[in-house]
Write an enzyme that holds these catalytic residues in place. Structure first.
Site, PDB file in Angstrom:
ATOM      1  N   HIS A  35      94.564  39.745  23.178  1.00  0.00           N
ATOM      2  CA  HIS A  35      93.465  39.997  24.120  1.00  0.00           C
ATOM      3  C   HIS A  35      92.735  38.683  24.373  1.00  0.00           C
ATOM      4  O   HIS A  35      93.011  37.667  23.738  1.00  0.00           O
ATOM      5  CB  HIS A  35      92.476  41.012  23.525  1.00  0.00           C
ATOM      6  CG  HIS A  35      91.690  40.467  22.363  1.00  0.00           C
ATOM      7  ND1 HIS A  35      92.243  40.294  21.116  1.00  0.00           N
ATOM      8  CD2 HIS A  35      90.418  40.015  22.271  1.00  0.00           C
ATOM      9  CE1 HIS A  35      91.328  39.784  20.295  1.00  0.00           C
ATOM     10  NE2 HIS A  35      90.215  39.595  20.982  1.00  0.00           N
TER      11      HIS A  35
ATOM     12  N   ASP B 225      88.454  37.644  25.075  1.00  0.00           N
ATOM     13  CA  ASP B 225      87.148  38.295  24.978  1.00  0.00           C
ATOM     14  C   ASP B 225      86.462  38.393  26.345  1.00  0.00           C
ATOM     15  O   ASP B 225      86.495  37.447  27.122  1.00  0.00           O
ATOM     16  CB  ASP B 225      86.233  37.516  24.025  1.00  0.00           C
ATOM     17  CG  ASP B 225      86.848  37.364  22.636  1.00  0.00           C
ATOM     18  OD1 ASP B 225      87.632  38.244  22.230  1.00  0.00           O
ATOM     19  OD2 ASP B 225      86.525  36.363  21.959  1.00  0.00           O
TER      20      ASP B 225
ATOM     21  N   HIS C  12      94.174  35.579  22.181  1.00  0.00           N
ATOM     22  CA  HIS C  12      94.217  35.465  20.717  1.00  0.00           C
ATOM     23  C   HIS C  12      94.483  36.822  20.081  1.00  0.00           C
ATOM     24  O   HIS C  12      94.347  37.866  20.731  1.00  0.00           O
ATOM     25  CB  HIS C  12      92.945  34.813  20.162  1.00  0.00           C
ATOM     26  CG  HIS C  12      91.667  35.501  20.527  1.00  0.00           C
ATOM     27  ND1 HIS C  12      91.051  35.331  21.740  1.00  0.00           N
ATOM     28  CD2 HIS C  12      90.886  36.358  19.832  1.00  0.00           C
ATOM     29  CE1 HIS C  12      89.944  36.055  21.781  1.00  0.00           C
ATOM     30  NE2 HIS C  12      89.819  36.705  20.639  1.00  0.00           N
TER      31      HIS C  12
ATOM     32  N   ARG D  92      80.784  35.005  15.128  1.00  0.00           N
ATOM     33  CA  ARG D  92      81.207  34.619  16.478  1.00  0.00           C
ATOM     34  C   ARG D  92      80.035  34.469  17.426  1.00  0.00           C
ATOM     35  O   ARG D  92      79.200  35.355  17.534  1.00  0.00           O
ATOM     36  CB  ARG D  92      82.174  35.652  17.061  1.00  0.00           C
ATOM     37  CG  ARG D  92      82.782  35.178  18.374  1.00  0.00           C
ATOM     38  CD  ARG D  92      83.686  36.215  18.988  1.00  0.00           C
ATOM     39  NE  ARG D  92      82.932  37.103  19.863  1.00  0.00           N
ATOM     40  CZ  ARG D  92      83.476  38.115  20.533  1.00  0.00           C
ATOM     41  NH1 ARG D  92      84.762  38.391  20.389  1.00  0.00           N
ATOM     42  NH2 ARG D  92      82.731  38.853  21.315  1.00  0.00           N
TER      43      ARG D  92
HETATM   44  C1  OGA Z   1      87.101  37.649  18.062  1.00  0.00           C
HETATM   45  C2  OGA Z   1      88.428  37.900  17.509  1.00  0.00           C
HETATM   46  C3  OGA Z   1      89.792  36.857  15.830  1.00  0.00           C
HETATM   47  C4  OGA Z   1      89.793  36.703  14.351  1.00  0.00           C
HETATM   48  O1  OGA Z   1      86.212  37.279  17.292  1.00  0.00           O
HETATM   49  O2  OGA Z   1      86.938  37.780  19.275  1.00  0.00           O
HETATM   50  O3  OGA Z   1      89.264  38.426  18.181  1.00  0.00           O
HETATM   51  O4  OGA Z   1      90.723  36.083  13.856  1.00  0.00           O
HETATM   52  N1  OGA Z   1      88.607  37.430  16.270  1.00  0.00           N
HETATM   53  O5  OGA Z   1      88.877  37.198  13.700  1.00  0.00           O
HETATM   54 MN    MN Z   2      88.560  38.438  20.325  1.00  0.00          MN
END
Ligand code: OGA
Ligand code: MN
Length: 281
Positions: A103, A105, A257, A272
């Site tokens: 996906h 974000d 990712h 994040r």
């Molecule tokens: C995000 C996500 C990836 C991770 O924070 O948007 O997809 O490795 N995280 O935690």
């Molecule tokens: Mn993500």
């Protein structure tokens, strides 16, 4: 006083198909010249990785703000006292993780976020890597016929199947995420001209892109799935192994990712911050 001199920062391509590591930089002490190097590395590579950093929550926010305004996620819980910092975590006893599928974000927003800055806080003893995929490379590797077919298409990105009640996150572990009042959708070009690099990138993703504009889901699926399968090819991907002090800063318009969920029984916690973007064309 602001730092005025800059030691040589090295930008080293990741050995995989996406991203670059930035070495010789302290994210707490960035001159304007350092920032110029980071901006270029980010625009050129779509995701940049840092090691051995020591950002506190306030410093994480300050770093993000050097790139733009913070875009607060409407679904994720945040860190106590810091609404700007989303808590991306999996507890020891939880089975599902966040982001455990390809996906990007915020593509469901009218103005999708530019990028996400993920700081490792608690890591499992092994596993919990994140995969990244380069959507410039995915676009460029399409055959001419497919490029022509998608040149003028737009797609619908929605999050109701993810964050609505009766959705993926409405499972007993993640019910707190469901927020019907905040779900929504947006229309974006399937091929964008990237606002930072000027390069064309494929802008559909398996997490949130549900169909093409003017077509039903059934009519859309064959081409959508063909694009997803193409973009998932290993040659466009890198695997990032987290260590204490690691940070990944990805561009949501240039990469996908995928957070691997292979550390059951252990805790993983990431912080994040998402930086605001611009309308896509
Ligand atoms: C995000 C996500 C990836 C991770 O924070 O948007 O997809 O490795 N995280 O935690
Ligand atoms: Mn993500």
């Amino acid at each position: 006083m602001d730092k005025v001199t800059t030691a040589a920062i090295e930008v080293r391509k990741h050995p995989g198909g996406a991203g670059a590591e930035v070495l010789g930089v302290n994210l707490n002490d960035l001159s304007d010249a350092d920032m110029a190097v980071l901006r270029k590395a980010y625009a050129d590579n779509g995701v940049i990785f840092f090691r051995d950093q020591t950002l506190t929550e306030d410093q994480h926010i300050a770093f993000a703000q050097r790139f733009g305004e913070i875009d607060i996620n409407k679904f994720f819980p945040h860190i106590d006292g810091y609404p700007q910092i989303a808590k991306v975590g999996k507890e020891k006893e939880q089975k599902t993780n966040i982001g455990g599928g390809w996906h990007t974000d915020h593509s469901y927003d009218q103005i999708p976020a530019m990028g996400s800055i993920l700081v490792a806080r608690i890591l499992p003893s092994k596993g919990g890597d994140t995969l990244f995929a380069d959507m410039y490379k995915a676009y460029e590797a399409l055959d001419d016929e497919t490029k022509a077919e998608i040149a003028d298409l737009k797609a619908i990105h929605s999050n109701s199947h993810v964050f609505g009640s009766k959705a993926y996150y409405d499972n007993p572990e993640r019910r707190e995420f469901a927020n019907d009042a905040a779900v929504g959708s947006a229309v974006h070009p399937v091929v964008i001209t990237h606002p930072l690099s000027g390069r064309k990138a494929l802008y559909v993703n398996p997490g949130f892109t549900i169909k093409f504009e003017g077509r039903t889901r059934e009519q859309s699926l064959p081409l959508l799935q063909k694009l997803f399968a193409h973009a998932m090819k290993p040659e466009f991907q890198s695997r990032f192994q987290w260590r204490p002090g690691s940070i990944a800063f990805w561009d949501n318009r240039a990469t996908w990712h995928f957070a691997l969920n292979d550390y059951h029984g252990e805790e993983r916690l990431m912080h994040r911050i998402t930086v605001a973007g611009v309308a896509l064309h």
